[in-house]
Motif scaffolding. Sequence first.
Motif, mmCIF file in Angstrom:
data_model
loop_
_atom_site.group_PDB
_atom_site.id
_atom_site.type_symbol
_atom_site.label_atom_id
_atom_site.label_comp_id
_atom_site.label_asym_id
_atom_site.label_seq_id
_atom_site.Cartn_x
_atom_site.Cartn_y
_atom_site.Cartn_z
ATOM 1 N N ILE A 67 0.859 -1.196 0.000
ATOM 2 C CA ILE A 67 0.000 0.000 0.000
ATOM 3 C C ILE A 67 0.889 1.237 0.000
ATOM 4 C CG2 ILE A 67 -1.680 1.312 1.390
ATOM 5 C CD1 ILE A 67 -2.734 -1.546 2.139
ATOM 6 N N LYS A 68 0.599 2.158 -0.896
ATOM 7 C CA LYS A 68 1.413 3.364 -1.017
ATOM 8 C C LYS A 68 1.281 4.214 0.254
ATOM 9 C CE LYS A 68 2.419 6.222 -4.895
ATOM 10 N NZ LYS A 68 1.957 7.080 -5.930
ATOM 11 N N GLU B 113 1.644 7.250 0.825
ATOM 12 C CA GLU B 113 0.995 8.556 0.575
ATOM 13 C C GLU B 113 -0.523 8.438 0.463
ATOM 14 O OE1 GLU B 113 3.612 7.382 -0.987
ATOM 15 O OE2 GLU B 113 5.204 8.859 -0.721
ATOM 16 N N ARG B 114 -1.044 7.212 0.414
ATOM 17 C CA ARG B 114 -2.499 7.014 0.323
ATOM 18 C C ARG B 114 -3.099 6.696 1.686
ATOM 19 N NH1 ARG B 114 -4.024 9.861 -2.727
ATOM 20 N NH2 ARG B 114 -6.070 8.884 -2.627
ATOM 21 N N SER C 149 3.183 9.125 5.192
ATOM 22 C CA SER C 149 1.707 9.180 5.195
ATOM 23 C C SER C 149 1.236 10.476 5.843
ATOM 24 C CB SER C 149 1.151 8.005 5.991
ATOM 25 O OG SER C 149 1.617 6.798 5.459
ATOM 26 N N ASN D 264 -12.688 12.323 1.929
ATOM 27 C CA ASN D 264 -11.877 11.673 0.888
ATOM 28 C C ASN D 264 -11.942 10.163 1.040
ATOM 29 O OD1 ASN D 264 -9.992 10.729 -0.901
ATOM 30 N ND2 ASN D 264 -8.480 12.321 -0.453
ATOM 31 N N THR E 7 -11.013 7.941 -0.970
ATOM 32 C CA THR E 7 -9.976 7.175 -1.670
ATOM 33 C C THR E 7 -8.794 6.847 -0.742
ATOM 34 O OG1 THR E 7 -8.678 9.087 -2.412
ATOM 35 C CG2 THR E 7 -10.537 8.437 -3.806
ATOM 36 N N MET E 8 -8.780 7.447 0.455
ATOM 37 C CA MET E 8 -7.653 7.213 1.363
ATOM 38 C C MET E 8 -7.907 5.985 2.247
ATOM 39 S SD MET E 8 -5.489 9.731 0.828
ATOM 40 C CE MET E 8 -4.447 9.878 2.278
ATOM 41 N N ARG E 9 -6.815 5.331 2.678
ATOM 42 C CA ARG E 9 -6.898 4.270 3.684
ATOM 43 C C ARG E 9 -6.630 4.918 5.033
ATOM 44 N NH1 ARG E 9 -6.281 -0.613 0.711
ATOM 45 N NH2 ARG E 9 -7.004 -1.479 2.663
#
Length: 348
Positions: free
Chosen positions: A52-53, A55-56, A77, A98, A100-102
């Motif tokens: 998992i990126k 930055e996400r 992060s 948002n 789209t974020m984890r």
Amino acid sequence: MSTTPVAPKAPKTNRIGLQILDYRGGKTTLCAGCGHNAISERITEAFYEMGIKPERVMKMSGIGCSSKSPAYFMSRSFSFNSVHGRMPSVATGALLANKTMRSVAVSGDGDTASIGMGQFVHLLRRNVPMIYIIEDNGVYGLTKGQFSATADIGSKLKTGVVNDLPAIDICALAIQMGATFVGRSFSGDKKQLSTMLKAALSHQGTVLLDVISPCVTFNDHEGSTKSYKYMQEHEEAVGEVGFVPYFEDIAVEYDANTTIDVRLHDGSHLRLRKLHEDYDPTDRVAAMHHLHERKAAGEIVTGLLYIDPEPEDLHHHLDTIALPLNRLDDAALVPGSAALAKVNAALR
Ligand SMILES: Cc1ncc(C[n+]2csc(CCOP(=O)(O)OP(=O)(O)O)c2C)c(N)n1
Ligand code: SF4
Ligand SMILES: [Mg+2]
């Protein structure tokens, strides 16, 4: 005599080409041996292994030694160290803004079960999509070791003070509140904690992980029920948790008589090899019954306690849009008087 030069070994990377170093955080300022440090390590590894990126990801926390720990993993992060007991509402707002974020949240037993209880239970019933880790040491470590609401009745502080109030069992409460993924682990149980964290990343909804995490400075003595020794002697897993991520081959066989296979939201599989014959982690009532029964027998039950494999999260209930709110353009934000008249007409 000539020697052939040896090419330097390429650093190990995950499936998105990042190294474990890309997931590390700052140097810990917690006490050496604090259980919270081991949990930071497991979180780092889980995000690395799942690719998992950083930055996400949003890291959320309240106040306490535990709530400081997001500073010690995934520096790349986003992070929000909020107010004592108020992290659930901050996290809910951030995730609604948002989708789209984890999100991974770290809290303490004081931060969650004492001052934060009001917010915590609503997070669970809303099924806000995030991993919520409670680093549970039975005390307020940061303010010098007073009992928290998860301290067991009869347990003793170093000073000899005995706790005469019953403990709140966070996992039993979460199951009752409608939580869709509930697990308990121990900071010293590397394999079990790692597996549950990876599975947590594949779940759609709130994942509640109550991780017993001994406070070596204030609650690791004889008479404590949250010490390393006590956990080693009283931990009783409901089953061995296995995990096959969606990006790996699922071909490994298993025996359906002894193992329960649960397909998760993203196509990954959780496999629970039952140690307690009839334990079914998809049965909410049975899970609560088991927790109460085993606690009365003096055991600390760990493992995957409950899972709803087909949960509906807060985004589903609110029908939120995919676009992060800060990307909405003027036309969407200011739809004009005709749109307002239509809304008003619908309310008449
Ligand atoms: C509104 C408010 N009340 C009280 C405090 C004092 N305080 C700071 S941390 C803490 C308890 C932390 O305990 P826990 O969440 O269990 O974390 P630990 O330090 O044990 O990891 C308290 C009472 C505060 N910071 N803010
Ligand atoms: S006081 Fe306790 S909880 Fe806080 S860092 Fe030290 S060992 Fe950990
Ligand atoms: Mg604590």
